[in-house]
Design an enzyme around this catalytic site. Structure first.
Site, short mmCIF file in Angstrom:
data_model
loop_
_atom_site.label_atom_id
_atom_site.label_comp_id
_atom_site.label_asym_id
_atom_site.label_seq_id
_atom_site.Cartn_x
_atom_site.Cartn_y
_atom_site.Cartn_z
N HIS A 117 -17.35 6.12 -13.77
CA HIS A 117 -16.44 6.54 -13.21
C HIS A 117 -14.70 7.22 -13.11
CE1 HIS A 117 -14.53 6.18 -8.92
NE2 HIS A 117 -13.18 5.94 -9.51
N ASP A 167 -18.41 6.88 -4.90
CA ASP A 167 -18.42 8.64 -6.08
C ASP A 167 -20.15 8.80 -5.14
OD1 ASP A 167 -16.62 9.30 -7.46
OD2 ASP A 167 -17.49 6.77 -9.04
N1 NAD Z 1 -12.78 2.42 -8.37
C1 NAD Z 1 -12.29 3.80 -7.13
O1 NAD Z 1 -13.14 4.29 -6.45
C2 NAD Z 1 -11.33 3.83 -6.85
C3 NAD Z 1 -10.86 4.58 -5.72
C4 NAD Z 1 -9.34 4.59 -5.33
C5 NAD Z 1 -8.70 3.90 -6.10
N2 NAD Z 1 -8.65 3.21 -6.88
C6 NAD Z 1 -7.63 1.78 -8.00
O2 NAD Z 1 -7.70 0.92 -7.19
C7 NAD Z 1 -6.21 0.29 -7.58
C8 NAD Z 1 -5.52 0.29 -6.39
O3 NAD Z 1 -4.77 1.45 -5.80
P1 NAD Z 1 -3.79 1.16 -4.83
O4 NAD Z 1 -3.70 3.12 -3.72
O5 NAD Z 1 -4.37 0.63 -3.20
O6 NAD Z 1 -3.04 0.62 -5.49
P2 NAD Z 1 -1.37 0.53 -4.08
O7 NAD Z 1 -0.53 0.52 -5.73
O8 NAD Z 1 -1.08 1.07 -3.15
O9 NAD Z 1 -1.89 -1.32 -4.36
C9 NAD Z 1 -1.88 -1.59 -5.39
C10 NAD Z 1 -1.50 -3.33 -5.42
O10 NAD Z 1 -2.28 -4.40 -5.85
C11 NAD Z 1 -0.88 -4.94 -6.01
N3 NAD Z 1 -0.98 -6.14 -7.81
C12 NAD Z 1 -0.35 -5.69 -8.46
N4 NAD Z 1 -0.51 -6.10 -9.78
C13 NAD Z 1 -1.32 -7.48 -8.57
C14 NAD Z 1 -1.28 -8.55 -9.08
N5 NAD Z 1 -1.60 -8.77 -10.67
N6 NAD Z 1 -2.40 -9.70 -8.46
C15 NAD Z 1 -2.40 -8.92 -7.45
N7 NAD Z 1 -2.24 -7.69 -6.45
C16 NAD Z 1 -1.65 -7.33 -7.85
C17 NAD Z 1 -0.04 -4.73 -5.83
O11 NAD Z 1 1.45 -6.00 -5.36
C18 NAD Z 1 -0.38 -3.46 -4.58
O12 NAD Z 1 -0.05 -3.93 -3.23
C19 NAD Z 1 -5.66 1.65 -8.28
O13 NAD Z 1 -5.94 1.27 -9.81
C20 NAD Z 1 -6.33 2.86 -8.36
O14 NAD Z 1 -6.41 3.95 -9.39
C21 NAD Z 1 -9.91 2.79 -7.37
O1 LMR Z 2 -9.17 9.49 -8.84
C1 LMR Z 2 -8.49 8.09 -8.52
O2 LMR Z 2 -7.20 8.34 -9.50
C2 LMR Z 2 -8.60 6.91 -7.35
C3 LMR Z 2 -10.03 6.52 -7.43
O3 LMR Z 2 -10.50 6.51 -8.51
C4 LMR Z 2 -10.75 8.12 -6.95
O4 LMR Z 2 -12.17 8.60 -7.13
O5 LMR Z 2 -10.67 8.29 -5.79
#
Ligand code: NAD
Ligand code: LMR
Length: 341
Positions: A205, A178
């Protein structure tokens, strides 16, 4: 002069350390674990943490595909030793001895979904991973990336409380993306060099709980109220902008890996005793009447050293804060309830 000569003649690892003000002999060993390391965020985050000279051991865990990711980044000639672990049976080995655990494990949004729509799947994943952290590395700092952050952080806190390992100074919701977005969007409109921009982002967030404080942005620019409103909305909708552009293929991964690596680096610098490390994060807090809140946090040898207060808000920001409090409160309570059922 001597310093720049030293830097030029040193190995890439020593160069990195010297440039950041460390005498290379005095750098402590730090083990960083990434849970979800083979995912969309996990892979570029693994790369960026492999490039970080403060990391001595990089432990990559996922349910599948971790050996390939680990073998790949392990060939990069930087300081850390890399190990890959796959499947729940190996989670303990991945976590043992960790100084910092970063959690991007869980499903991402598709167009039309809110972050809260991820709760049903991700809450259980975060709960189980937190149980393992309490067992295998109870003193590690935890950087929670998995959404909905407004609920997953309280879930982890409750799990740690039940295990008797909770230290509120060590649990962080990662809201750095953010801040990264607010800086980028502000620099574009204020016509100032982006590298010089600072904008605190507070609250939580998700949607309107993301509150950028452009009244405190530096360098200051004389932007109209309408422009500030538009910048605020774009920052709040930044995640959705990426989800829609990716059209069903997930959410932000590359910018998130960058933001996650920045925040992890700040945590490591804090652990290493570097003074004045301040970043925004969603932490246990008393600066409002909500038990968790994102604000500027000073990082130190034990994690959170000080949660900084909000400072002076504009009327628009005060309204924004009041408008989201009920939503943030209910997301926090949802996490607490889930963890205790
Ligand atoms: N905080 C933020 O600003 C922010 C920003 C972007 C994404 N996210 C979040 O991050 C998360 C991941 O996003 P992504 O795009 O990498 O998803 P993705 O599906 O590409 O990757 C997630 C990974 O987690 C693994 N996984 C699932 N369960 C698991 C477990 N029990 N133990 C270990 N690994 C496990 C999967 O195998 C996969 O490789 C999502 O929840 C997304 O919303 C948060
Ligand atoms: O928007 C989402 O779902 C992923 C993450 O929280 C973001 O801010 O990009």
């Amino acid at each position: 002069m001597l310093r720049s000569m030293l830097v030029r003649s040193a190995s890439p690892v020593k160069q990195g350390l010297l440039l950041r003000g460390y005498a290379s002999e005095s750098i402590p060993n730090r083990k960083v674990v990434i849970l979800g390391a083979a995912g969309g965020i996990g892979q570029p985050l693994s790369l960026l943490m492999k490039l970080n000279p403060l990391v001595s051991s990089l432990s990559l865990f996922d349910l599948a595909n971790t050996p390939g990711v680990a073998a790949d980044v392990a060939h990069i000639n930087t300081r850390s030793q890399v190990s890959g672990f796959m499947g729940d049976d190996n989670l303990g080995k991945a976590l043992e001895g960790a100084d910092l655990v970063i959690i991007p494990a869980g499903v991402p949004r598709k167009p039309g979904m809110t972050r809260d729509d991820l709760f049903n799947i991700n809450a259980g994943i975060v709960k189980n991973l937190s149980i393992a952290i309490a067992k295998y590395c109870p003193h590690a700092l935890v950087n929670m990336i998995s959404n909905p952050v407004n609920s997953t952080v309280p879930i982890a806190a409750e799990v740690f409380k039940k295990a008797g390992t909770y230290d509120e100074k060590k649990l962080f919701g990662v809201t750095t993306l953010d801040v990264v977005r607010a800086k980028t969007f502000y620099a574009g409109k204020a016509n100032v060099p982006v590298a010089e921009v600072n904008v605190p982002v507070v609250g939580g967030h998700a949607g309107i709980t993301i509150l950028p404080l452009f009244s405190q942005a530096s360098p200051q620019a004389n932007l109209s109220d309408d422009l500030i409103k538009a910048l605020t909305k774009r920052t709040q909708d930044g995640g959705t902008e990426v989800v829609e552009a990716k059209a069903g293929k997930g959410s932000a991964t590359l910018s998130m890996a960058y933001a996650g690596a920045l925040f992890a680096d700040a945590c490591l610098r804090g652990l290493n005793g570097v003074p004045d490390v301040v970043e925004c994060s969603f932490v246990q807090s008393t600066i409002t009447d909500l038990p968790f809140f994102a604000s500027k946090v000073r990082l130190g040898k034990n994690g959170v050293e000080e949660v900084l207060d909000l400072g002076t808000l504009s009327d628009f920001e005060k309204e924004g804060l009041e408008a989201f409090k009920a939503e943030l409160k209910s997301s926090i309570e949802k996490g607490v309830k889930f963890a205790n059922q």
